[in-house]
Design an enzyme around this catalytic site. Structure first.
Site, PDB file in Angstrom:
ATOM      1  N   CYS A 165     -31.361  -2.398 -37.023  1.00 34.30           N
ATOM      2  CA  CYS A 165     -30.533  -3.401 -36.368  1.00 34.30           C
ATOM      3  C   CYS A 165     -30.187  -3.066 -34.922  1.00 34.30           C
ATOM      4  O   CYS A 165     -29.497  -3.839 -34.257  1.00 34.30           O
ATOM      5  CB  CYS A 165     -29.261  -3.625 -37.183  1.00 34.30           C
ATOM      6  SG  CYS A 165     -29.617  -4.033 -38.895  1.00 34.30           S
ATOM      7  N   HIS A 305     -20.712  -4.910 -33.315  1.00 36.59           N
ATOM      8  CA  HIS A 305     -21.791  -5.017 -34.288  1.00 36.59           C
ATOM      9  C   HIS A 305     -21.296  -5.855 -35.462  1.00 36.59           C
ATOM     10  O   HIS A 305     -22.034  -6.680 -35.982  1.00 36.59           O
ATOM     11  CB  HIS A 305     -22.230  -3.624 -34.739  1.00 36.59           C
ATOM     12  CG  HIS A 305     -23.471  -3.614 -35.567  1.00 36.59           C
ATOM     13  ND1 HIS A 305     -24.665  -4.144 -35.107  1.00 36.59           N
ATOM     14  CD2 HIS A 305     -23.703  -3.173 -36.831  1.00 36.59           C
ATOM     15  CE1 HIS A 305     -25.586  -4.008 -36.059  1.00 36.59           C
ATOM     16  NE2 HIS A 305     -25.022  -3.434 -37.109  1.00 36.59           N
ATOM     17  N   GLU A 316     -16.339   0.724 -37.291  1.00 34.05           N
ATOM     18  CA  GLU A 316     -16.478   0.301 -35.895  1.00 34.05           C
ATOM     19  C   GLU A 316     -15.114   0.121 -35.234  1.00 34.05           C
ATOM     20  O   GLU A 316     -14.936   0.453 -34.057  1.00 34.05           O
ATOM     21  CB  GLU A 316     -17.290  -0.989 -35.791  1.00 34.05           C
ATOM     22  CG  GLU A 316     -17.573  -1.387 -34.346  1.00 34.05           C
ATOM     23  CD  GLU A 316     -18.535  -2.542 -34.194  1.00 34.05           C
ATOM     24  OE1 GLU A 316     -18.975  -2.788 -33.050  1.00 34.05           O
ATOM     25  OE2 GLU A 316     -18.856  -3.201 -35.207  1.00 34.05           O
ATOM     26  N   LYS A 337     -21.748 -12.569 -35.258  1.00 36.71           N
ATOM     27  CA  LYS A 337     -22.434 -12.638 -36.550  1.00 36.71           C
ATOM     28  C   LYS A 337     -21.691 -13.529 -37.534  1.00 36.71           C
ATOM     29  O   LYS A 337     -22.268 -13.975 -38.529  1.00 36.71           O
ATOM     30  CB  LYS A 337     -22.596 -11.233 -37.140  1.00 36.71           C
ATOM     31  CG  LYS A 337     -23.634 -10.355 -36.445  1.00 36.71           C
ATOM     32  CD  LYS A 337     -23.792  -9.024 -37.158  1.00 36.71           C
ATOM     33  CE  LYS A 337     -24.831  -8.132 -36.503  1.00 36.71           C
ATOM     34  NZ  LYS A 337     -24.371  -7.559 -35.208  1.00 36.71           N
ATOM     35  N   HIS A 342     -26.620 -12.022 -39.592  1.00 35.17           N
ATOM     36  CA  HIS A 342     -27.136 -10.786 -38.996  1.00 35.17           C
ATOM     37  C   HIS A 342     -28.632 -10.931 -38.744  1.00 35.17           C
ATOM     38  O   HIS A 342     -29.433 -10.980 -39.687  1.00 35.17           O
ATOM     39  CB  HIS A 342     -26.859  -9.623 -39.936  1.00 35.17           C
ATOM     40  CG  HIS A 342     -27.079  -8.265 -39.332  1.00 35.17           C
ATOM     41  ND1 HIS A 342     -27.724  -8.071 -38.127  1.00 35.17           N
ATOM     42  CD2 HIS A 342     -26.731  -7.026 -39.773  1.00 35.17           C
ATOM     43  CE1 HIS A 342     -27.774  -6.781 -37.860  1.00 35.17           C
ATOM     44  NE2 HIS A 342     -27.177  -6.128 -38.837  1.00 35.17           N
ATOM     45  N   PHE A 401     -29.457   1.016 -39.646  1.00 29.71           N
ATOM     46  CA  PHE A 401     -29.737   1.945 -40.739  1.00 29.71           C
ATOM     47  C   PHE A 401     -30.537   3.126 -40.205  1.00 29.71           C
ATOM     48  O   PHE A 401     -31.456   2.955 -39.400  1.00 29.71           O
ATOM     49  CB  PHE A 401     -30.561   1.252 -41.826  1.00 29.71           C
ATOM     50  CG  PHE A 401     -29.764   0.366 -42.756  1.00 29.71           C
ATOM     51  CD1 PHE A 401     -28.411   0.160 -42.585  1.00 29.71           C
ATOM     52  CD2 PHE A 401     -30.393  -0.251 -43.827  1.00 29.71           C
ATOM     53  CE1 PHE A 401     -27.690  -0.645 -43.450  1.00 29.71           C
ATOM     54  CE2 PHE A 401     -29.686  -1.062 -44.700  1.00 29.71           C
ATOM     55  CZ  PHE A 401     -28.332  -1.265 -44.519  1.00 29.71           C
TER      56      PHE A 401
END
Length: 414
Positions: A165, A305, A316, A337, A342, A401
């Site tokens: 991502c 994010h 975050e 998002k 996403h 990831f």
């Protein structure tokens, strides 16, 4: 050596809530979600049956019919967004000298997984003799950058970044560096993803990463909300034209914003979870500030994010507090998002565009669906509705990831 200035002179967007830059931005500032029932495949037997799909996308707007058939949707999306960005920039890079100083770096986290699924079914049903000769070029992640360079005639640096991502954010940062250090004058960059497929959705659902709110899809992506239970898959592409400042100035280009800094780090912690307190994300943001010669107080907006996962949003939030200290108490933060879902490897591009448009227009995108804030998520998330306020400098976070972290900073061009 001294670094050259880099500015943004063109942008293109293809998102679940808008098929071009203008419609995407209009949807974002008006809080319109692009999330709905899955139509790409029969999801009736799936636990998760919602996603952020593109609507009424026609690949033949940017590719010939034969080209469109021979390219996976992730390439189609990337070419479309890149063409819009290039047209928006008003560039003419047709001479040999210009073409050789014109490059493409484009990110994708998954590439042509839809093509791979379809060709695997062909193998099982009809045998190896029926596999398409276009399988490999349709599937490999680098083909988005390859096709964009072919369509635009870009003969400079050309490759794809793959970091889950964070892919698009890494691409944008890499492209900016190429210009800063005189390897190119113009770069088309961003990211693309077309992963709303049976295997992708099934895989993320099996990992319990996806939101399950099938009857209310527009309410499913709810970053920082106590009722969040996972992210929503999305698809699309975002593209930016980055240009050396003097090159842009000499041709009278319209400048959206200036690239100011980047920070890339690794968590070295876990294959999916962020490091505690978002330690790697903190270092990325600090490095971006240092790269741009900025203080934490200089940042006026953060596009988080903000995936709508239970752990990610709290980590975050902790990371932002760790970097910005007292300034975090008044620093506007939001997650687009909540409206797009996403976009995986394209997320960093579409969200960087949101940052740049916020700087340009003085409007902060909202975090919709933030009805019951998580007590552990206690920042100013621009809840529910957009906010008009002047912003000179914005920061975008992208985390992937594998522990990949990228922070990008853009500001008003002087």
């Amino acid at each position: 050596m001294s670094r050259r200035r880099v500015v943004v002179t063109g942008m293109g967007a293809l998102a679940p809530n808008g098929n071009d830059l203008a419609s995407f931005w209009d949807a974002i500032i008006n809080g319109r979600s692009g999330i709905g029932p899955i139509t790409r495949f029969d999801a009736s037997g799936f636990k998760v049956r919602i996603a952020g799909e593109l609507k009424n996308f026609d690949p033949e707007q940017s590719l010939e019919r034969k080209e469109a058939r021979r390219n996976d949707p992730f390439v189609q999306y990337g070419v479309h967004a890149a063409q819009e960005a290039f047209d928006d920039s008003g560039l003419d890079m047709s001479s040999r000298e210009e073409a050789e100083r014109f490059g493409v770096i484009f990110g994708s986290g998954i590439g042509g997984i839809g093509t791979l699924e379809a060709q695997n079914a062909t193998l099982l049903e009809k045998g190896p003799g029926k596999i398409s000769p276009f399988l490999v070029p349709m599937m490999i992640c680098d083909m988005s950058a390859g096709m964009i360079s072919i369509k635009l005639g870009a003969k400079g640096p050309n490759y794809t970044t793959v970091s889950a991502c964070a892919s698009a954010a890494h691409a944008i940062g890499e492209a900016a560096r190429k210009i800063q250090y005189d390897d190119a004058d113009v770069m088309v960059t961003g990211g693309t993803e077309a992963a709303v497929t049976a295997v992708s959705v099934g895989g993320f659902a099996a990992a319990r990463a996806l939101a399950v709110r099938n009857d209310e899809p527009e309410l499913a992506s709810r970053p920082f909300d106590s009722d969040r239970n996972g992210f929503v898959m999305g698809e699309g592409a975002g593209a930016l034209v980055l240009e050396e400042y003097e090159h842009a100035k000499a041709r009278g280009a319209h400048i959206y914003a200036e690239f100011l800094g980047l920070g890339f780090t690794g968590d070295a912690y876990h294959i999916t979870d962020m490091a505690p307190e978002g330690e790697g994300g903190q270092r990325a943001m600090r490095l971006a500030l240092k790269d741009g010669g900025l203080n934490p107080s200089d940042i006026g907006y953060v596009n988080a994010h903000g995936t709508s996962t239970l752990v990610g949003d709290t980590q975050e939030t902790a990371a932002i507090k760790g970097v910005f200290g007292d300034h975090a108490n008044t620093l506007p933060v939001s997650s687009t998002k909540s409206m797009t879902g996403h976009l995986l490897g394209a997320a960093g591009a579409i969200e960087t565009i949101a940052c740049i448009m916020a700087v340009k227009h003085g409007v902060l995108p909202p975090t919709i669906n933030l009805d019951n804030p998580d007590p552990a998520c206690d920042l100013d998330y621009v809840a529910k509705t957009a906010r008009e306020t002047k912003v000179d400098i914005a920061l975008n976070n992208s985390f992937g990831f594998g522990g990949h972290n990228a922070a990008l900073i853009f500001g008003r061009a002087a």
